[in-house]
Scaffold this active site. Structure first.
Site, PDB file in Angstrom:
ATOM      1  CE  LYS A   1       8.344 -25.108   2.206  1.00  0.00           C
ATOM      2  NZ  LYS A   1       7.586 -24.663   3.368  1.00  0.00           N
TER       3      LYS A   1
ATOM      4  CG  ASP B   1       5.289 -25.901   6.183  1.00  0.00           C
ATOM      5  OD1 ASP B   1       6.220 -26.248   6.939  1.00  0.00           O
ATOM      6  OD2 ASP B   1       5.464 -25.566   4.995  1.00  0.00           O
TER       7      ASP B   1
ATOM      8  CB  THR C   1      -2.778  -8.934  -4.037  1.00  0.00           C
ATOM      9  OG1 THR C   1      -1.522  -8.264  -4.053  1.00  0.00           O
ATOM     10  CG2 THR C   1      -3.353  -9.023  -5.439  1.00  0.00           C
TER      11      THR C   1
ATOM     12  CG  MET D   1       3.198 -18.611  10.101  1.00  0.00           C
ATOM     13  SD  MET D   1       2.174 -18.963   8.658  1.00  0.00           S
ATOM     14  CE  MET D   1       3.209 -20.022   7.721  1.00  0.00           C
TER      15      MET D   1
HETATM   16  P1  ATR Z   1       5.604 -16.742   1.100  1.00  0.00           P
HETATM   17  O1  ATR Z   1       5.968 -18.039   0.481  1.00  0.00           O
HETATM   18  O2  ATR Z   1       6.538 -16.290   2.183  1.00  0.00           O
HETATM   19  O3  ATR Z   1       4.179 -16.668   1.521  1.00  0.00           O
HETATM   20  P2  ATR Z   1       4.858 -15.161  -1.146  1.00  0.00           P
HETATM   21  O4  ATR Z   1       4.121 -16.297  -1.745  1.00  0.00           O
HETATM   22  O5  ATR Z   1       5.668 -14.264  -2.033  1.00  0.00           O
HETATM   23  O6  ATR Z   1       5.859 -15.649  -0.037  1.00  0.00           O
HETATM   24  O7  ATR Z   1       3.799 -14.272  -0.327  1.00  0.00           O
HETATM   25  C1  ATR Z   1       4.179 -13.145   0.377  1.00  0.00           C
HETATM   26  C2  ATR Z   1       2.971 -12.628   1.166  1.00  0.00           C
HETATM   27  O8  ATR Z   1       3.363 -11.471   1.915  1.00  0.00           O
HETATM   28  C3  ATR Z   1       1.820 -12.186   0.276  1.00  0.00           C
HETATM   29  O9  ATR Z   1       0.610 -12.358   0.983  1.00  0.00           O
HETATM   30  C4  ATR Z   1       2.142 -10.704   0.092  1.00  0.00           C
HETATM   31  O10 ATR Z   1       1.042  -9.901  -0.280  1.00  0.00           O
HETATM   32  P3  ATR Z   1       0.652  -9.765  -1.860  1.00  0.00           P
HETATM   33  O11 ATR Z   1      -0.023 -11.049  -2.203  1.00  0.00           O
HETATM   34  O12 ATR Z   1      -0.234  -8.605  -1.925  1.00  0.00           O
HETATM   35  O13 ATR Z   1       1.961  -9.574  -2.588  1.00  0.00           O
HETATM   36  C5  ATR Z   1       2.578 -10.358   1.494  1.00  0.00           C
HETATM   37  N1  ATR Z   1       3.405  -9.156   1.564  1.00  0.00           N
HETATM   38  C6  ATR Z   1       4.684  -9.008   1.171  1.00  0.00           C
HETATM   39  N2  ATR Z   1       5.131  -7.769   1.434  1.00  0.00           N
HETATM   40  C7  ATR Z   1       4.097  -7.110   2.021  1.00  0.00           C
HETATM   41  C8  ATR Z   1       3.917  -5.795   2.540  1.00  0.00           C
HETATM   42  N3  ATR Z   1       4.910  -4.910   2.509  1.00  0.00           N
HETATM   43  N4  ATR Z   1       2.709  -5.473   3.062  1.00  0.00           N
HETATM   44  C9  ATR Z   1       1.708  -6.373   3.102  1.00  0.00           C
HETATM   45  N5  ATR Z   1       1.802  -7.642   2.634  1.00  0.00           N
HETATM   46  C10 ATR Z   1       2.981  -8.005   2.104  1.00  0.00           C
END
Ligand code: ATR
Length: 292
Positions: free
Chosen positions: A71, A108, A159, A225
């Site tokens: 993307k 999206d 985060t 989603m």
């Molecule tokens: P995507 O394209 O699916 O959004 P991404 O850019 O890697 O994938 O983002 C993943 C999201 O899921 C982020 O908001 C991540 O939180 P962090 O920014 O803190 O990494 C969140 N996420 C993934 N695993 C998680 C978990 N176990 N608990 C809470 N948030 C999680």
């Protein structure tokens, strides 16, 4: 023949070919929509190959959908990028214009908004909305959610710095819309919300829903989603706490409908196709269940 495809890696499980084939059938459009597995690092070459191979067969490649992990590469290729794709910093739809130029868009966010407002019948105007996550999926939908007129939008993320950055990027839209836009850590989100959208990958990791159930209002809407098993945990949690749960299948069909309209200038009957795809998936799930 006008050709389209979805490009990604992996791409074999994509439902886009099925959805677009049905749109084309229902709208009487002569087109073919396939899927192409793109080797990592070879996106630009693959776009060129798709267009060249089509021309060699006497067909015309008119566009494609782009899924993970391309993307961001797609944005770099385009000569024209829509405002919403620029803001999302990601592209899911490319249109190849007659002059050879590539137009990039991201459908999206509008797909999610249309699913919530039209299919789930929940207008976003004046609503309080919580977006959980601040990764690519969340970035793709925040602008259109604000444009839909929610009065309070909170972005919460594990985060917190990423939530703060996403909010900073969308501050101008929030100002234009008169919306309060805030960033919070997951366990500190204040208040409750009419609509809660899960844009995290936490369920994929098998983790629990990362926010307190007090964010849900009774009778509110909670949308994951994702769809299928990846959405099940969040949906069960939402329903257990009095909210109406919804998966991401409607968003998938609606983002496709928006792309279809960009390419063909015709609005497909997306609600009908969503109902059909949902029925197909339910039948598949029954067929997979072991006999008692
Ligand atoms: P995507 O394209 O699916 O959004 P991404 O850019 O890697 O994938 O983002 C993943 C999201 O899921 C982020 O908001 C991540 O939180 P962090 O920014 O803190 O990494 C969140 N996420 C993934 N695993 C998680 C978990 N176990 N608990 C809470 N948030 C999680």
């Amino acid at each position: 023949m006008d050709l389209y495809c979805v490009m990604g890696n992996p791409v074999e499980h994509s439902r886009s070919p099925r959805i677009h084939a049905r749109f084309a059938e229902l709208c009487g459009q002569q087109m073919d929509y396939g899927r192409r597995l793109v080797p990592l690092g070879a996106f630009a070459e693959h776009i060129a190959a798709f267009r060249r191979e089509a021309a060699e067969r006497g067909d015309t490649a008119r566009g494609c959908n782009v899924t993970v992990p391309f993307k961001f590469d797609a944005a770099a290729l385009a000569q024209h990028t829509s405002e919403r794709a620029t803001l999302a910093q990601a592209v899911n739809t490319l249109r190849f214009a007659d002059d050879g130029g590539i137009h990039a868009d991201n459908t999206d966010g509008i797909g999610l908004v249309n699913d919530i407002e039209r299919n789930a019948a929940v207008p976003l105007q004046g609503k309080a909305l919580l977006l959980i996550g601040a990764g690519g999926a969340a970035a793709g939908v925040l602008g259109p959610l604000l444009d839909a007129g929610a009065s309070r939008v909170v972005v919460a993320n594990r985060t917190v710095g990423k939530a703060v950055e996403l909010v900073r990027l969308h501050a101008a839209i929030a100002l234009r819309q008169g919306a309060a836009l805030e960033a919070w850590a997951l366990d500190e989100v204040p208040g409750s919300f009419d609509v809660v959208v899960n844009a995290t990958a936490s369920s994929l990791a098998g983790d629990a829903v990362p926010v307190n159930a007090s964010v849900l209002r009774p009778g509110g809407l909670a949308v994951d989603m994702m769809y299928g098993p990846a959405a099940a945990g969040f949906m069960a949690w939402a329903e257990a706490h009095g909210a109406t749960a919804r998966d991401g299948l409607g968003m998938l069909v609606e983002q496709a409908a928006e792309a279809f309209e960009i390419w063909r200038g015709v609005r497909p009957p997306s609600a009908q196709v969503l109902a059909e795809i949902r029925a197909e998936l339910a039948a598949l799930a029954v067929a997979k269940r072991p006999a008692a």
